[in-house]
Write a protein that holds these residues in place. Structure first.
Motif, PDB file in Angstrom:
ATOM      1  N   LEU A   1       1.140  -1.072   0.055  1.00 34.89           N
ATOM      2  CA  LEU A   1       0.121  -0.257   0.513  1.00 34.89           C
ATOM      3  C   LEU A   1       0.394   1.438  -0.177  1.00 34.89           C
ATOM      4  N   MET A   2       0.832   2.077  -0.910  1.00 34.29           N
ATOM      5  CA  MET A   2       1.186   3.736  -0.782  1.00 34.29           C
ATOM      6  C   MET A   2       0.861   4.477  -0.321  1.00 34.29           C
ATOM      7  N   THR A   3       1.211   4.586   0.725  1.00 32.57           N
ATOM      8  CA  THR A   3       0.281   5.603   1.358  1.00 32.57           C
ATOM      9  C   THR A   3       1.666   6.344   3.075  1.00 32.57           C
ATOM     10  N   ASN A   4       1.225   7.362   3.319  1.00 25.81           N
ATOM     11  CA  ASN A   4       1.834   7.900   4.545  1.00 25.81           C
ATOM     12  C   ASN A   4       1.275   7.968   5.512  1.00 25.81           C
ATOM     13  N   ASN A   5      -0.321   7.732   5.787  1.00 20.83           N
ATOM     14  CA  ASN A   5      -1.246   7.404   6.867  1.00 20.83           C
ATOM     15  C   ASN A   5      -2.123   6.162   7.164  1.00 20.83           C
ATOM     16  N   ALA A   6      -0.849   5.996   8.318  1.00 14.16           N
ATOM     17  CA  ALA A   6      -0.663   4.720   9.136  1.00 14.16           C
ATOM     18  C   ALA A   6      -2.470   4.994   9.563  1.00 14.16           C
TER      19      ALA A   6
ATOM     20  N   PRO B   1       8.016  17.193  -2.050  1.00 13.86           N
ATOM     21  CA  PRO B   1       8.611  18.391  -1.370  1.00 13.86           C
ATOM     22  C   PRO B   1       7.863  19.193  -1.209  1.00 13.86           C
ATOM     23  N   PRO B   2       8.020  19.134   0.150  1.00 15.72           N
ATOM     24  CA  PRO B   2       7.720  20.451   1.052  1.00 15.72           C
ATOM     25  C   PRO B   2       7.515  21.824   0.373  1.00 15.72           C
ATOM     26  N   ARG B   3       6.625  22.462   0.724  1.00 17.35           N
ATOM     27  CA  ARG B   3       6.761  23.695  -0.158  1.00 17.35           C
ATOM     28  C   ARG B   3       6.195  24.791   1.235  1.00 17.35           C
ATOM     29  N   ASN B   4       6.471  26.039   1.069  1.00 15.98           N
ATOM     30  CA  ASN B   4       7.014  26.878   1.978  1.00 15.98           C
ATOM     31  C   ASN B   4       4.905  26.607   2.207  1.00 15.98           C
ATOM     32  N   GLU B   5       3.966  27.054   0.891  1.00 10.99           N
ATOM     33  CA  GLU B   5       2.604  27.130   0.875  1.00 10.99           C
ATOM     34  C   GLU B   5       2.289  26.176   1.177  1.00 10.99           C
ATOM     35  N   ASN B   6       2.698  24.841   2.442  1.00 10.55           N
ATOM     36  CA  ASN B   6       2.062  23.627   2.856  1.00 10.55           C
ATOM     37  C   ASN B   6       2.633  22.721   3.497  1.00 10.55           C
ATOM     38  N   LEU B   7       3.826  23.800   4.029  1.00  6.38           N
ATOM     39  CA  LEU B   7       4.310  23.137   4.996  1.00  6.38           C
ATOM     40  C   LEU B   7       3.889  22.883   6.331  1.00  6.38           C
ATOM     41  N   GLY B   8       3.407  23.410   6.696  1.00  6.81           N
ATOM     42  CA  GLY B   8       2.150  24.158   7.724  1.00  6.81           C
ATOM     43  C   GLY B   8       0.786  22.912   8.063  1.00  6.81           C
ATOM     44  N   TYR B   9       0.207  22.930   6.694  1.00  6.22           N
ATOM     45  CA  TYR B   9      -0.421  21.423   6.737  1.00  6.22           C
ATOM     46  C   TYR B   9       0.625  19.971   7.026  1.00  6.22           C
ATOM     47  N   LEU B  10       1.712  20.305   6.283  1.00  9.70           N
ATOM     48  CA  LEU B  10       2.237  18.048   6.179  1.00  9.70           C
ATOM     49  C   LEU B  10       2.332  18.709   8.029  1.00  9.70           C
ATOM     50  N   ARG B  11       2.478  19.660   8.048  1.00 10.39           N
ATOM     51  CA  ARG B  11       3.201  19.494   9.773  1.00 10.39           C
ATOM     52  C   ARG B  11       1.712  18.959  11.062  1.00 10.39           C
ATOM     53  N   THR B  12       0.856  19.566  10.484  1.00 13.46           N
ATOM     54  CA  THR B  12      -0.284  19.160  10.751  1.00 13.46           C
ATOM     55  C   THR B  12      -0.463  17.985  10.457  1.00 13.46           C
ATOM     56  N   LYS B  13      -0.549  17.544   9.504  1.00 15.26           N
ATOM     57  CA  LYS B  13      -0.666  16.173   9.514  1.00 15.26           C
ATOM     58  C   LYS B  13       0.084  15.125   9.804  1.00 15.26           C
TER      59      LYS B  13
ATOM     60  N   ASP C   1       1.864  15.665  13.442  1.00 18.79           N
ATOM     61  CA  ASP C   1       1.643  16.202  14.733  1.00 18.79           C
ATOM     62  C   ASP C   1       0.298  15.702  15.482  1.00 18.79           C
ATOM     63  N   ARG C   2      -0.496  15.791  14.071  1.00 16.37           N
ATOM     64  CA  ARG C   2      -1.903  15.665  14.809  1.00 16.37           C
ATOM     65  C   ARG C   2      -2.551  14.623  14.402  1.00 16.37           C
ATOM     66  N   LEU C   3      -2.315  13.920  13.260  1.00 16.86           N
ATOM     67  CA  LEU C   3      -3.292  12.711  12.042  1.00 16.86           C
ATOM     68  C   LEU C   3      -2.283  11.921  12.549  1.00 16.86           C
ATOM     69  N   GLY C   4      -0.777  11.396  12.882  1.00 17.50           N
ATOM     70  CA  GLY C   4      -0.345  11.098  13.035  1.00 17.50           C
ATOM     71  C   GLY C   4       0.521  10.134  11.375  1.00 17.50           C
ATOM     72  N   HIS C   5       0.286  10.810   9.913  1.00 20.32           N
ATOM     73  CA  HIS C   5       0.977  10.549   8.974  1.00 20.32           C
ATOM     74  C   HIS C   5       2.985  10.153   8.929  1.00 20.32           C
ATOM     75  N   LEU C   6       3.057   9.041   8.935  1.00 21.32           N
ATOM     76  CA  LEU C   6       4.534   9.219   8.272  1.00 21.32           C
ATOM     77  C   LEU C   6       4.594   9.854   7.345  1.00 21.32           C
ATOM     78  N   LEU C   7       5.409  11.041   7.409  1.00 20.30           N
ATOM     79  CA  LEU C   7       6.193  12.215   6.926  1.00 20.30           C
ATOM     80  C   LEU C   7       7.208  12.770   7.865  1.00 20.30           C
ATOM     81  N   ASP C   8       8.759  12.563   6.416  1.00 18.67           N
ATOM     82  CA  ASP C   8      10.144  12.803   6.793  1.00 18.67           C
ATOM     83  C   ASP C   8       9.587  14.520   6.292  1.00 18.67           C
ATOM     84  N   LEU C   9      10.295  15.579   6.661  1.00 20.36           N
ATOM     85  CA  LEU C   9       9.795  16.944   6.658  1.00 20.36           C
ATOM     86  C   LEU C   9      10.479  17.945   6.652  1.00 20.36           C
ATOM     87  N   LYS C  10      12.054  17.099   6.438  1.00 21.65           N
ATOM     88  CA  LYS C  10      13.443  17.973   5.870  1.00 21.65           C
ATOM     89  C   LYS C  10      13.079  19.078   4.797  1.00 21.65           C
TER      90      LYS C  10
END
Length: 403
Positions: free
Chosen positions: A351-356, A378-390, A392-401
């Protein structure tokens, strides 16, 4: 998968007009309800429930019954996929006195179970609390109202299930060991909610193909199947490349529709990038499946999604924006995807997903996720906060360098 002492015994007892203890075991602390077809409830049952089990007596009814009786939602009730849909409290219009006695509450339950009853046979407010259950039952919301209703429907075909939460002598929800003790002392069979979910998944198929064809894309041709979900009427596209067999895990992506990201390539989210990454991976692998679920904005729909954007522009994160609009943080369901995999004969997934949570739900529905394949974007300035919320708060498995 179903415990031999669980579902069959409870269904048989309900068929004979008896009761069962339903244990809601998909929570951190399991709890239970005593339940029975509303048409079979006696005054003695009501008295026992009120005095020994101590909870509020409710009745789970389907959409057909709620519409026939013209029952509106209870004012001020909590909304959200995880919240019961309480309707206004009711009483039988005739044949009762104060409405609170055991015979009076029995009479009200019988009216609610009577398929010939209409709105003229009830008054509101009252001492019985109806809860609306959607057609999907436990496959849409796995909780006590849906569980009781599904069990009564399976056992008797009726559309009304009475139930009462079981409290202990301290007035707290009884735990598993207390529920087992109650079951033994009263000779009432126990049924587990998880068994009911598995039973319905294994014995019912509510998706079917309505059309199919071939779509040429930048990633080569895909066979496209359109699956209709009979429970909600939604039609979900499925893209398939290559051949599959029962023994080989299938490379797959369950993708929730995102018009703004998938079509308009919005930078607010990573949805379009994930879809593109999944298509590329399937092209390179030579086979795979993408299920495109019609649940825009994590299930809240396009208009509310755009309203959530406005709240985010005023400082809310994506979770708090959903909550302020009255929805859950994630309002989606992946039941239809599990059913589609089943209809395709797919049992094992890469399964291709970042969502546990998506992985956990596939396991819950009997699918074997043998491998999780990350979909880094690749994170962008426009979605970095969105990805961090996913993350930190939704448990998505993301590497946000991010530089």
């Amino acid at each position: 998968m179903v415990r031999p002492e669980s579902l069959p015994q409870a269904v048989e007892r309900l068929k004979r007009g008896g009761t069962a203890v339903l244990i809601v075991d998909n929570t951190r602390e399991p709890y239970g309800v005593i339940m029975q077809a509303a048409r079979d409830v006696t005054a003695s049952s009501v008295n026992l429930w009120a005095t020994e089990f101590r909870g509020v007596i409710c009745v789970a009814i389907g959409e057909k019954t709620a519409n026939r009786l013209s029952l509106p939602p209870m004012p001020g009730r909590t909304s959200g996929a995880d919240s019961p849909e309480f309707l206004v409290s009711v009483e039988a219009r005739r044949g009762v006195s104060t409405g609170i006695s055991a015979p009076d509450r029995m009479a009200t339950l019988h009216i609610l179970a009577d398929e010939s009853a209409t709105e003229t046979d009830i008054v509101s407010p009252g001492h019985i609390f109806p809860v609306l259950v959607r057609n999907s039952g436990v496959l849409g919301r796995a909780s006590e109202a849906e569980g009781a209703h599904d069990l009564v429907r399976i056992a008797t075909g009726a559309d009304a299930a009475a139930y009462c939460h079981i409290l202990n002598v301290e007035g707290l929800l009884a735990g598993s060991s207390e529920l087992v003790s109650i079951s033994t002392s009263h000779d009432i069979p126990i049924v587990y909610l998880s068994d009911l979910v598995h039973y319905r998944m294994e014995n019912e198929l509510f998706v079917h193909v309505v059309s199919e064809g071939v779509v040429p894309t930048d990633h080569g041709p895909f066979r496209v199947l359109l699956y209709k979900n009979e429970l909600d009427g939604l039609v979900h596209p499925v893209l398939i490349k290559g051949e599959m067999d029962d023994n080989t895990p299938v490379l797959a992506r369950i993708h929730s529709q995102c018009l703004t990201g998938d079509v308009f390539h919005s930078w607010r989210c990573d949805c379009g990038d994930q879809l593109s990454g999944a298509l590329t991976a399937i092209r390179e692998h030579g086979s795979g499946v993408i299920i495109y679920l019609r649940q825009e904005g994590r299930g809240i729909g396009l208009p509310n999604k755009v309203r959530a954007y406005a709240l985010q522009d005023r400082g809310k994160d994506t979770v708090d924006a959903n909550l302020e609009l009255g929805f859950d943080a994630d309002h989606r369901s992946f039941v239809a995807a599990a059913q589609i995999f089943r209809d395709l004969g797919i049992k094992k997934l890469r399964l291709m997903t970042n969502n546990a949570q998506k992985i956990a739900e596939m396991f819950d529905f009997g699918l074997d996720v043998v491998e999780r394949i990350a979909l880094p974007t690749p994170p962008r300035n426009e979605n970095l906060g969105y990805l961090r919320t996913k993350k930190d708060r939704l448990g998505h498995l993301l590497d946000l360098k991010h530089d």
